[in-house]
Design an enzyme around this catalytic site. Structure first.
Site, PDB file in Angstrom:
ATOM      1  N   CYS A   1      45.551  45.624  49.158  1.00 37.20           N
ATOM      2  CA  CYS A   1      45.747  46.994  49.592  1.00 37.20           C
ATOM      3  C   CYS A   1      45.254  47.990  48.554  1.00 37.20           C
ATOM      4  CB  CYS A   1      47.221  47.238  49.866  1.00 37.20           C
ATOM      5  SG  CYS A   1      47.477  48.043  51.424  1.00 37.20           S
TER       6      CYS A   1
ATOM      7  N   CYS B   1      34.682  48.363  37.044  1.00 42.65           N
ATOM      8  CA  CYS B   1      35.174  48.742  38.374  1.00 42.65           C
ATOM      9  C   CYS B   1      36.315  49.728  38.156  1.00 42.65           C
ATOM     10  CB  CYS B   1      35.623  47.514  39.174  1.00 42.65           C
ATOM     11  SG  CYS B   1      37.060  46.678  38.481  1.00 42.65           S
TER      12      CYS B   1
END
Ligand SMILES: [Zn+2]
Lengths: 384, 93
Positions: free
Chosen positions: A191, A342
Site C-alpha cells: 500500500c 527510490c
C-alpha cells in the site's frame, strides 16, 4: 442473552434503530451485549471504530502499535490533526468516547503476534481484520478459525477493495481456502508503494461495520461465502462465490495447522532477506558530496513517473521504474559508477540486487531514499 | 470465442494499464496464455516457475472459481467475463 437493559438516555440515542422492527429493542440489546475486536486502527479501522461505537456495540477492542502521522489523515478519519504523534489506539478511543460514552473501548497498544493472538481474540464475539500486511492477515485468520469466531475481512489497493466474512463454523470458507499461500515479498506492490484513494477505506470499512452489526444482531444475509469486490473508478460492485476447501490446512476436514505458526516465515519475510551489505550502500550526505566532486556518479531513479512530479533529486540522469528494469537493462552502462534511489530505499535495494545479478558491479543503493535526502541534505525536497 | 478478462488494479501496470482485455480463446488456460503473450511481464505474476497458476492468484469465470470448475481446462462461452483476483493485503495503517 438479551435481558440487558437500556437506560432512557440510551433509548433516546438509539431511537432510529429502535423504531426499525429488524433491530428494535432486542437487536439494540444484542449490540450492547456484543463485543468486537478491531485489528488495526488505520484506514479500514477508522470508519469501523466510528460506526461500531455510534451503533452502540457494547465492548470494542482496538489493537494497533502505530502512532498517528500527518499522511494518515487523508483517509484515517477517526484521528485528527490534534492527535498527530499520539498512539492510534488512544486517539481512536478518545474520539469514540466522545461519539458514544455508553460503549466500552479497550486498547491494546501492541503488535498482534502468534504469542498473544489467541489471548487477544478470546474475549470477543466478532473479529475484524483491518490490517495491512499478509503475515497479520494469515495470523488473524488462523486464530479466528482456531477459536471458532467470525472474521470480517476487508482489503484495499488504490481504487479497488474486497470484503467478505470468513466463518467456517457457519459453513463458509476461511482466508486460506481463498488464498492457500501469500505472494512472495516484492511480487505484489504494498500500500505504501501503491497509494490508496482516501475514501476507499471508508467504503470497505463501512461494509465491514455493516457485516459486524448483522452478525451481532443476527439480521439479514451476511457475506459468508461471497466476496464483494468494489471498483471506485468504474463505480461498480461485483460479487464472487467463495467455497470452503475441504483440504484447507486450517478449516478443512483434516486440518494440519492446529496451533499458530511463524507468519513472517510463512510469508517469506526474513529479517536478513537482502543480500546487500554496507559496501552496497551510500548515505544521502555522502552522495551530496560526490555530486559536487569530479567523480560524479550516474544517478538512477527507479520510482514511477508520477512520483518524480512530487519530488526529485537534482542531477538525476535516468528514470526507469523498478518493474521495467529487467526489460530496459540495455539502456544502462555497466562501466559507470551508479547510485540507485527510490522513495525510501526499498525498491532501489531490489533494483541493485537485480542489476548485480545482471552483471553490474559499480553500484550503490541510496540509504533511506529521497525521504532521507530531504531530511539530511535538502529540506526543500518535499517528503511524501 | 471472444472473452473479456478483467485485470485487477495491482496487475494493470504489467498490462499497459488496461482494466480489461478482450481475447479469443476456448478455455481458461488458453485465454491466460494468450494474455501473457500480449503482455509478457504479466507472466511471472500469474504463473510460477512450474508453469502452474500461482496460489495467490484466483481466476473466476463469471462468479465461479475455476478451482471448483475444471481449472484451466474450464471451457469458455462467447461474451463471458473472466476475472483475475489476486490476494491484496492493504488496509493502510
Ligand atoms: Zn479454510
Amino acid at each position: 442473552m438479551s435481558n440487558i437493559a437500556l437506560s432512557n438516555e440510551e433509548i433516546r440515542r438509539y431511537s432510529r434503530h429502535l423504531i426499525m422492527p429488524e433491530v428494535g429493542m432486542a437487536g439494540q440489546r444484542r449490540l450492547k451485549q456484543g463485543s468486537v475486536l478491531l485489528i488495526g486502527s488505520g484506514g479500514l479501522g477508522s470508519p469501523l471504530a466510528l460506526y461500531l461505537a455510534a451503533a452502540g456495540v457494547g465492548h470494542i477492542g482496538l489493537v494497533d502499535f502505530d502512532v498517528v502521522d500527518e499522511s494518515n489523515l487523508q483517509r484515517q478519519i477517526v484521528h485528527g490533526t490534534a492527535t498527530v504523534g499520539k498512539p492510534k489506539t488512544a486517539s481512536a478511543q478518545a474520539r469514540m468516547h466522545d461519539l458514544n460514552p455508553f460503549v466500552e473501548v479497550t486498547t491494546y497498544e501492541t503488535q498482534i503476534t502468534s504469542a498473544n493472538a489467541l489471548e487477544l481474540l478470546q474475549p470477543y464475539d466478532v473479529i475484524i481484520d483491518g490490517t495491512d500486511n499478509f503475515p497479520t492477515r494469515y495470523l488473524t485468520n488462523d486464530a479466528s478459525v482456531l477459536l471458532g469466531k467470525p472474521n470480517v475481512y476487508g482489503s484495499i489497493f488504490r481504487f479497488e477493495g474486497q470484503a467478505t466474512v470468513f466463518s467456517p463454523k457457519d459453513g463458509g470458507p476461511c482466508y486460506r481456502c481463498l488464498y492457500p499461500e501469500p505472494p512472495p515479498p516484492g511480487l505484489v506492490p504494498s500500500c505504501a508503494e501503491g497509494g490508496v484513494l482516501g475514501v476507499l477505506p471508508g467504503v470497505i470499512g463501512t461494509i465491514q461495520a455493516t457485516e459486524a452489526i448483522k452478525l451481532i444482531t443476527g439480521i439479514g444475509e451476511t457475506l459468508v461465502g461471497r466476496l464483494m469486490l468494489y471498483d471506485a473508478l468504474a463505480m461498480r460492485f461485483r460479487e464472487l462465490k467463495l467455497r470452503r476447501n475441504p483440504a484447507c490446512p486450517v478449516c478443512g476436514d483434516h486440518p494440519t495447522v492446529t496451533t499458530l505458526i511463524d507468519y513472517d516465515q510463512f510469508c517469506g519475510i526474513f529479517p536478513e532477506s537482502s543480500t546487500l551489505g554496507s559496501q552496497d550502500a551510500i548515505t544521502p550526505v555522502e552522495l551530496a558530496a560526490l555530486l559536487q566532486s569530479d567523480e560524479r556518479p550516474y544517478l538512477l531513479d527507479v520510482r514511477n513517473p508520477y512520483e518524480v512530479e512530487i519530488a526529485t533529486i537534482p542531477g538525476t540522469d535516468k528514470l526507469i521504474p523498478v518493474d521495467q528494469l529487467q526489460e530496459r537493462l540495455n539502456e544502462l552502462d555497466t562501466a559507470l559508477e551508479m547510485v540507485v534511489y527510490c522513495r525510501s530505499g526499498v525498491r532501489s535495494g531490489r533494483a541493485v540486487e537485480l542489476l548485480k545479478s545482471a552483471g553490474f558491479r559499480k553500484l550503490k543503493n541510496l540509504t533511506g531514499g529521497i525521504l532521507r535526502w530531504s531530511s539530511d541534505v535538502d529540506a526543500s525536497v518535499p517528503r511524501y | 470465442m471472444a472473452v473479456t478478462i478483467t485485470i485487477p488494479t495491482a496487475l494493470r501496470q504489467y498490462a499497459a494499464g488496461k482494466a480489461t482485455v478482450v481475447l479469443e480463446a476456448d478455455n481458461v488456460g488458453a485465454l491466460l496464455r494468450g494474455l501473457v503473450e500480449q503482455h509478457p511481464t504479466l507472466g511471472k505474476h500469474l504463473f510460477g516457475e512450474d508453469g502452474r497458476l500461482r496460489s495467490f492468484v484466483n481466476v473466476y469465470v463469471g462468479d465461479e472459481d475455476i478451482r471448483y470448475l475444471a481449472g484451466e481446462a474450464t471451457p469458455l462461452q462467447a461474451g463471458e467475463t473472466v476475472s483475475i483476483i489476486p490476494a491484496i493485503a492493504g488496509g493502510t495503517r
